[in-house]
Design an enzyme around this catalytic site. Structure first.
Site, PDB file in Angstrom:
ATOM      1  N   LYS A 182       0.862  -1.174   0.000  1.00  0.00           N
ATOM      2  CA  LYS A 182       0.000   0.000   0.000  1.00  0.00           C
ATOM      3  C   LYS A 182       0.905   1.233   0.000  1.00  0.00           C
ATOM      4  CE  LYS A 182      -1.884   2.985   2.108  1.00  0.00           C
ATOM      5  NZ  LYS A 182      -1.922   4.478   1.902  1.00  0.00           N
ATOM      6  N   GLU A 258       9.254   1.190  11.281  1.00  0.00           N
ATOM      7  CA  GLU A 258      10.235   2.271  11.430  1.00  0.00           C
ATOM      8  C   GLU A 258       9.431   3.556  11.498  1.00  0.00           C
ATOM      9  OE1 GLU A 258      11.880   5.543  10.130  1.00  0.00           O
ATOM     10  OE2 GLU A 258      12.316   4.354   8.324  1.00  0.00           O
ATOM     11  N   CYS A 293      12.859  10.970   8.399  1.00  0.00           N
ATOM     12  CA  CYS A 293      12.626  10.489   9.759  1.00  0.00           C
ATOM     13  C   CYS A 293      13.878  10.514  10.618  1.00  0.00           C
ATOM     14  CB  CYS A 293      12.037   9.084   9.728  1.00  0.00           C
ATOM     15  SG  CYS A 293      13.000   7.925   8.738  1.00  0.00           S
ATOM     16  N   GLU A 390       8.492  16.069  16.246  1.00  0.00           N
ATOM     17  CA  GLU A 390       9.043  15.933  14.902  1.00  0.00           C
ATOM     18  C   GLU A 390       8.349  16.919  13.957  1.00  0.00           C
ATOM     19  OE1 GLU A 390      10.399  12.253  12.079  1.00  0.00           O
ATOM     20  OE2 GLU A 390       8.433  12.106  13.012  1.00  0.00           O
TER      21      GLU A 390
END
Length: 491
Positions: A182, A258, A293, A390
């Site tokens: 996906k 992750e 990330c 973040e």
């Protein structure tokens, strides 16, 4: 002269080696982040479509299917063929991701090169995965087999479209699993194109399936599916929690993920050349528009060099070339979406409101597309929102520290643990930091160096499990123990 924009060839779901419309006929629009205009309309997978893809993958995984009976070395040959085809079309795929994602064309070319290397690395593993013989007491022989976990669902993000596909497909195919992928709804086009390359390479029907769609529909269906044996996910920590919950309430499928990061990059007083250190920190933060990330998103600088470092950081940010991603001089294109742009601008406002000093940038660039000025904050403290959460954008947050012991403690004072770095000429200091920091990757005098051969993943709320390297294979394998009684007498 700008690079030419690509034509769009594939916009339907890829199931059982065929491009098909969504069962309900729905589509969703994919936008060009440079302009906000529609690139194309892509078939929107529903739960019914995910069911079809999983059924195809399950059939391809059955004991008599060509994929399961294929020699391991032949699987490797198919993967090598796919690598050759991706490499052959790397210019087109780079332009496709530039259009779809907004990152500069030159960066997308680098992503393609790295993706091919990753797939080739795993192709070489296909006929080298094996079990052991185990000494045991009594008249028994013991051996172990390494077997594929089965049908795997893979949910990838938008920031590295082809690269994340390669990270996921590589170990899955090498171990003999079948896949339902996906892709992110913001960037599905390159995954669909690579799917048809896989068919061209000769992969049997059902081995690789691609179901673009919305996360709360197609992603939800993959995570909850009773006939998927494992889910591999890269994305936010918030969505990671939902996927773990889905695994628990469905069939207890294996999950590797992750997730987010707020990674420290420490610049010591003995860093050596301050210009080089500032350049390294700039690249660590602003690479991929800050949409990374493991970006060095908490820059810790020793107080003795802090003011001089700030001057260099501001100069680099002001000189960064922001513009059309198809222009080969461009270093930073648009953020991937309007929502992402607004989120970043919201964090910038929080930084100013909480007392951080805005050194440069801090605003939207232009009124067309989703461009954000390269931004630098100084005088940031650990309790500020921009130092804890973040941002995922081109915002450098620079903190001051006094002692080495202090910066180790502050590096670890976060819910995340994906990556970290230190710039120093003292090897003892480097090794002490590398041992003390709780992060999946530690880079010394470099940053964001992810190699196909080296495992990558996070501590704490940055996820669990590893991708890349030999460790990445283990996430797609089951270990079977076989015990055989040895007869005491030979007939």
């Amino acid at each position: 002269m700008p690079v030419k924009k690509p034509e769009i060839f594939y916009t339907k779901l890829f199931i059982n080696n065929e491009f098909v419309d969504a069962a309900n006929g729905k589509t969703f629009s994919v936008l060009d982040p440079s302009s906000g205009e529609v690139i194309s309309n892509v078939s929107e997978a529903s739960a019914e479509d995910v069911d079809k893809a999983v059924a195809a993958a399950r059939a391809a995984f059955s004991s008599k299917a060509p994929w399961r009976t294929m020699d391991a070395s032949q699987r490797g040959e198919l993967m090598y063929k796919l690598c050759d085809l991706i490499e052959q079309d790397s210019d087109y795929l780079a332009r496709l991701d530039t259009l779809d994602n907004g990152k500069p064309y030159t960066e997308c070319l680098g992503d393609l090169d790295y993706s091919v290397k990753t797939l080739r690395y795993y192709a070489g593993w296909c006929d080298k995965i094996h079990g052991d013989t185990v000494p045991c007491d009594g008249p028994y022989m013991c051996l172990t087999r390494k077997e594929p976990v089965g049908v795997v669902g893979q949910i990838i993000p938008w920031n590295y479209p082809v690269m994340m596909l390669a990270w996921k497909w590589g170990p899955a195919l090498a171990t003999g699993c079948t896949v339902v992928l996906k892709p992110a709804e913001l960037t599905p086009l390159s995954s669909l194109y690579v799917a048809q390359l896989a068919k061209k390479a000769g992969f049997p029907p059902g081995v690789l399936n691609v179901v673009p769609g919305l996360g709360n529909v197609a992603g939800h269906a993959v995570a909850h599916h009773q006939d998927i044996d494992k889910v591999a996910f890269t994305g936010s920590t918030a969505i990671g929690r939902k996927i773990m919950q889905a695994a628990g309430v469905s069939n207890l499928k294996r999950v590797t993920m992750e997730l987010g990061g707020k990674s420290p990059l420490v610049v010591c007083e003995d860093c050596g050349d301050l210009d080089e250190a500032a350049e390294l920190c700039h690249t660590a933060m602003f690479g991929n528009h800050g949409q990374n990330c493991c970006a060095g998103s908490r820059t810790f600088v020793h107080e003795s060099i802090y003011d001089e470092f700030i001057k260099r950081a501001v100069k680099l940010a002001k000189e960064r070339i922001v513009g059309c991603p198809f222009d080969e001089k461009t270093q930073q294109g648009p953020q991937v979406s309007q929502q992402q742009m607004e989120r970043i601008l919201g964090y910038i406002e929080k930084g100013k409101a909480e007392g951080a000093r805005l050194e440069c940038g801090g605003a939207r660039l232009g009124n067309k597309g989703y461009f954000v000025q390269p931004t630098v904050f100084s005088e940031v403290t650990d309790n500020m929102t921009i130092a804890k959460e973040e941002i995922f954008g081109p915002v450098q947050v620079i903190l001051r520290f006094s002692t080495f012991e202090e910066v180790i403690e502050r590096s670890n004072k976060t819910e995340y643990g994906l990556a970290s770095g230190i710039i120093t000429k003292d090897i003892n200091k480097a090794l002490t930091y590398a041992q003390a920091v709780r992060a999946g990757s530690v880079w010394v005098n470099c940053y964001d160096l992810c190699l196909p051969q080296t495992p990558f993943g996070g501590y704490k709320q940055s996820g669990h499990g590893r991708e890349l390297g030999e460790d990445g294979l283990a996430e797609y394998l089951e270990t079977k123990t076989i015990l055989i009684k040895v007869p005491s007498k030979m007939s």
